[in-house]
Design a protein around this motif. Structure first.
Motif, PDB file in Angstrom:
ATOM      1  N   LEU A  29       0.802  -1.210   0.000  1.00 36.76           N
ATOM      2  CA  LEU A  29       0.000   0.000   0.000  1.00 36.76           C
ATOM      3  C   LEU A  29       0.836   1.262   0.000  1.00 36.76           C
ATOM      4  O   LEU A  29       0.298   2.369   0.054  1.00 36.76           O
ATOM      5  N   TYR A  30       2.145   1.113  -0.045  1.00 34.24           N
ATOM      6  CA  TYR A  30       2.979   2.311  -0.077  1.00 34.24           C
ATOM      7  C   TYR A  30       3.107   2.831  -1.500  1.00 34.24           C
ATOM      8  O   TYR A  30       2.857   2.126  -2.477  1.00 34.24           O
ATOM      9  N   HIS A  31       3.516   4.080  -1.587  1.00 36.50           N
ATOM     10  CA  HIS A  31       3.738   4.745  -2.869  1.00 36.50           C
ATOM     11  C   HIS A  31       5.225   4.786  -3.154  1.00 36.50           C
ATOM     12  O   HIS A  31       5.993   5.312  -2.355  1.00 36.50           O
ATOM     13  N   ARG A  32       5.631   4.230  -4.266  1.00 37.42           N
ATOM     14  CA  ARG A  32       7.041   4.230  -4.622  1.00 37.42           C
ATOM     15  C   ARG A  32       7.337   5.356  -5.600  1.00 37.42           C
ATOM     16  O   ARG A  32       6.859   5.328  -6.750  1.00 37.42           O
ATOM     17  N   PRO A  33       8.084   6.372  -5.198  1.00 40.58           N
ATOM     18  CA  PRO A  33       8.422   7.450  -6.132  1.00 40.58           C
ATOM     19  C   PRO A  33       9.175   6.904  -7.337  1.00 40.58           C
ATOM     20  O   PRO A  33      10.009   6.012  -7.223  1.00 40.58           O
ATOM     21  N   THR A  34       8.892   7.450  -8.517  1.00 40.03           N
ATOM     22  CA  THR A  34       9.502   6.932  -9.737  1.00 40.03           C
ATOM     23  C   THR A  34      11.010   7.133  -9.749  1.00 40.03           C
ATOM     24  O   THR A  34      11.736   6.341 -10.350  1.00 40.03           O
ATOM     25  N   ASP A  35      11.486   8.184  -9.066  1.00 41.16           N
ATOM     26  CA  ASP A  35      12.925   8.444  -9.043  1.00 41.16           C
ATOM     27  C   ASP A  35      13.609   7.876  -7.806  1.00 41.16           C
ATOM     28  O   ASP A  35      14.796   8.095  -7.587  1.00 41.16           O
ATOM     29  N   GLY A  36      12.842   7.121  -7.003  1.00 40.85           N
ATOM     30  CA  GLY A  36      13.412   6.554  -5.783  1.00 40.85           C
ATOM     31  C   GLY A  36      13.556   7.546  -4.659  1.00 40.85           C
ATOM     32  O   GLY A  36      14.000   7.199  -3.569  1.00 40.85           O
ATOM     33  N   LYS A  37      13.142   8.794  -4.902  1.00 39.89           N
ATOM     34  CA  LYS A  37      13.231   9.822  -3.876  1.00 39.89           C
ATOM     35  C   LYS A  37      11.825  10.248  -3.460  1.00 39.89           C
ATOM     36  O   LYS A  37      10.850   9.900  -4.100  1.00 39.89           O
ATOM     37  N   GLY A  38      11.737  11.031  -2.406  1.00 40.94           N
ATOM     38  CA  GLY A  38      10.430  11.475  -1.954  1.00 40.94           C
ATOM     39  C   GLY A  38       9.853  10.553  -0.907  1.00 40.94           C
ATOM     40  O   GLY A  38      10.508   9.627  -0.418  1.00 40.94           O
ATOM     41  N   ASP A  39       8.598  10.776  -0.567  1.00 36.54           N
ATOM     42  CA  ASP A  39       7.954  10.039   0.519  1.00 36.54           C
ATOM     43  C   ASP A  39       7.240   8.809  -0.001  1.00 36.54           C
ATOM     44  O   ASP A  39       6.541   8.853  -1.013  1.00 36.54           O
ATOM     45  N   TRP A  40       7.435   7.705   0.717  1.00 33.80           N
ATOM     46  CA  TRP A  40       6.829   6.433   0.336  1.00 33.80           C
ATOM     47  C   TRP A  40       5.441   6.214   0.926  1.00 33.80           C
ATOM     48  O   TRP A  40       4.751   5.267   0.551  1.00 33.80           O
ATOM     49  N   GLY A  74       1.137  -0.852   4.347  1.00 39.48           N
ATOM     50  CA  GLY A  74       1.645   0.430   3.894  1.00 39.48           C
ATOM     51  C   GLY A  74       2.996   0.728   4.498  1.00 39.48           C
ATOM     52  O   GLY A  74       3.935   1.105   3.808  1.00 39.48           O
ATOM     53  N   SER A  75       3.098   0.561   5.806  1.00 41.14           N
ATOM     54  CA  SER A  75       4.375   0.771   6.485  1.00 41.14           C
ATOM     55  C   SER A  75       4.467  -0.138   7.697  1.00 41.14           C
ATOM     56  O   SER A  75       3.601  -0.108   8.565  1.00 41.14           O
ATOM     57  N   GLN A  76       5.537  -0.904   7.750  1.00 38.61           N
ATOM     58  CA  GLN A  76       5.760  -1.768   8.907  1.00 38.61           C
ATOM     59  C   GLN A  76       6.151  -0.963  10.129  1.00 38.61           C
ATOM     60  O   GLN A  76       6.155  -1.478  11.248  1.00 38.61           O
ATOM     61  N   PHE A  77       6.476   0.327   9.927  1.00 40.75           N
ATOM     62  CA  PHE A  77       6.853   1.206  11.037  1.00 40.75           C
ATOM     63  C   PHE A  77       5.684   2.060  11.509  1.00 40.75           C
ATOM     64  O   PHE A  77       5.850   2.943  12.346  1.00 40.75           O
ATOM     65  N   GLY A  78       4.484   1.864  10.976  1.00 39.72           N
ATOM     66  CA  GLY A  78       3.350   2.721  11.267  1.00 39.72           C
ATOM     67  C   GLY A  78       2.931   2.687  12.722  1.00 39.72           C
ATOM     68  O   GLY A  78       3.074   1.675  13.419  1.00 39.72           O
ATOM     69  N   LEU A  79       2.346   3.799  13.171  1.00 42.27           N
ATOM     70  CA  LEU A  79       1.865   3.894  14.545  1.00 42.27           C
ATOM     71  C   LEU A  79       0.568   3.111  14.736  1.00 42.27           C
ATOM     72  O   LEU A  79       0.234   2.739  15.859  1.00 42.27           O
ATOM     73  N   ALA A  80      -0.173   2.896  13.658  1.00 43.59           N
ATOM     74  CA  ALA A  80      -1.436   2.149  13.717  1.00 43.59           C
ATOM     75  C   ALA A  80      -1.408   1.071  12.636  1.00 43.59           C
ATOM     76  O   ALA A  80      -2.079   1.177  11.614  1.00 43.59           O
TER      77      ALA A  80
END
Length: 409
Positions: A228-239, A250-256
């Protein structure tokens, strides 16, 4: 920006995908007809499509084990001739269990038990760790050799026919092991051992100690859940722009990190009695997604069908269970798209507070950390006047459930 079928990376912020000869078989199934067509899940059940890890819930892809009841998982520990392990298999098993089993027990309301069977000895691999070229953009031939060698080396001590899930855990201190290579590999041509086909494996290359909830995320893929994460096309930016903290996929580090109620519906932990299909304006009491059942599960998910393959999902999230560290409580809205493949945004959380953010020091994506609606708040979905849905949080019951009014246009 989609993830190539068959490969899901454990490191959510540095993930990448490659089409290889081990490419997954995409989930397949019948696509339902018009949005008004009935299905076993009711009129709001989106059809399962050919999209990789489709979030259609009208049927189950039998290529994947469904996590209901008991499933057995073997954990095999692989050593290499160019390294002497610094930790024991038992040490590495404790990195992931019982925490991963507990995560799924809570998420499933006790309907699913992941039973780990960690082996207690190292299985020697025939080649050095550097010889396999382990990395996230893994050469297909070398990866194939790694999987074949691992299964062959373990076959004398492991009866693969007994297990529903296979974890191959590499010595984390071997020089050729890359922690970013942790992923699920779905095999177009299954490996064969002990009279059974091995269709997918979880290859674990995590450091010791590992990333938080990494095995819960990877095991979710083994049960046909998408990234469920977003992968930036250039590998940079927020996932984390699609769902932020709100689901472990979406994130294994998520608070919820508890799974969305839609995922729980797909996996069979919620049935139609716990899903309210809203076709006219209604006042609904939503039990929180995380709350343990006290007999009946009650209504955990409200759904407004918005198209043949799309829906608006509405659920309540609270600080308990897997979400005990959540940044905010309230009623969460998100869009679901059954035709969108894993990694392309099949779920997008609606930011009902677009001008604010929260928990900037802890959240993986602060703009969505305060996405839920609180008591007394109302949000109208953007769109043309005939497509808008309004959600109002009326109050909370003494038991902690959320009373909401949904008004459809």
């Amino acid at each position: 920006m989609g993830v190539a079928p068959g490969v899901e990376w454990g490191r959510l912020r540095s993930a990448a995908a490659a089409l290889t000869s081990l490419t997954a078989l995409a989930a397949t199934g019948l696509v339902a007809g018009p949005a008004v067509a009935e299905s076993p899940g009711g009129p709001c059940a989106l059809p399962r499509t050919a999209a990789h890890h489709s979030l259609g819930v009208d049927s189950w892809d039998s290529a994947y084990p469904r996590p209901v009841g008991n499933l057995d998982a073997v954990m095999i520990f692989l050593s290499f001739p160019d390294s002497v392990p610094l930790n024991s298999p038992d040490d590495l098993a404790r990195d992931h269990f019982p925490a991963t089993s507990q995560f799924f027990a809570r998420a499933s309301y006790g309907k699913f038990a992941l039973r780990p069977h960690p082996q207690h000895q190292w299985v020697p691999m025939p080649k050095s760790s550097t010889g396999y070229g382990i990395k996230r953009d893994w050469d297909s031939a070398r990866r194939s050799a790694y999987l074949r060698d691992a299964v062959a080396a373990a076959d004398s001590t492991v009866d693969f026919s007994r297990y529903d899930v296979v974890y191959l855990v590499a010595d984390p201190d071997a020089p050729g092991v890359d922690a970013d290579a942790t992923k699920v590999v779905n095999l177009e041509r299954p490996l064969h051992a002990d009279g059974t086909d091995i269709k997918r494996v979880v290859t674990v290359f995590e450091s010791h100690p590992p990333d938080h909830n990494v095995l819960a995320h990877e095991t979710g893929h083994a049960f046909d859940l998408p990234d469920l994460y977003h992968r930036p096309t250039d590998g940079k930016g927020d996932w984390d722009t699609y769902v932020g903290d709100w689901d472990v996929m979406g994130s294994q580090f998520g608070l919820a990190p508890d799974l969305f109620a839609w995922h729980k519906w797909k996996l069979g932990w919620l049935d139609q009695r716990s899903v309210r299909c809203v076709q006219k304006s209604e006042l609904i009491t939503l039990e929180t997604v995380e709350a343990a059942p006290g007999g009946s599960l009650g209504t955990r998910l409200a759904v407004v069908r918005t198209g043949e393959d799309t829906a608006l999902a509405i659920e309540a999230r609270s600080s308990m269970g897997n979400d005990r560290d959540t940044c905010a409580e309230g009623v969460l809205l998100y869009r679901v798209q059954a035709e969108t493949a894993s990694g392309g945004g099949p779920i997008e959380v609606v930011d009902t507070h677009p001008d604010t953010e929260a928990c900037w020091d802890r959240s993986v994506y602060p703009p969505l950390a305060d996405a839920p609606l609180g008591v007394g708040e109302t949000f109208t979905m953007p769109g043309t006047p005939g497509e808008r849905t309004r959600v109002q949080v009326v109050g909370r019951t003494q038991s902690g459930a959320w009373t909401i009014r949904i008004t459809t246009a």
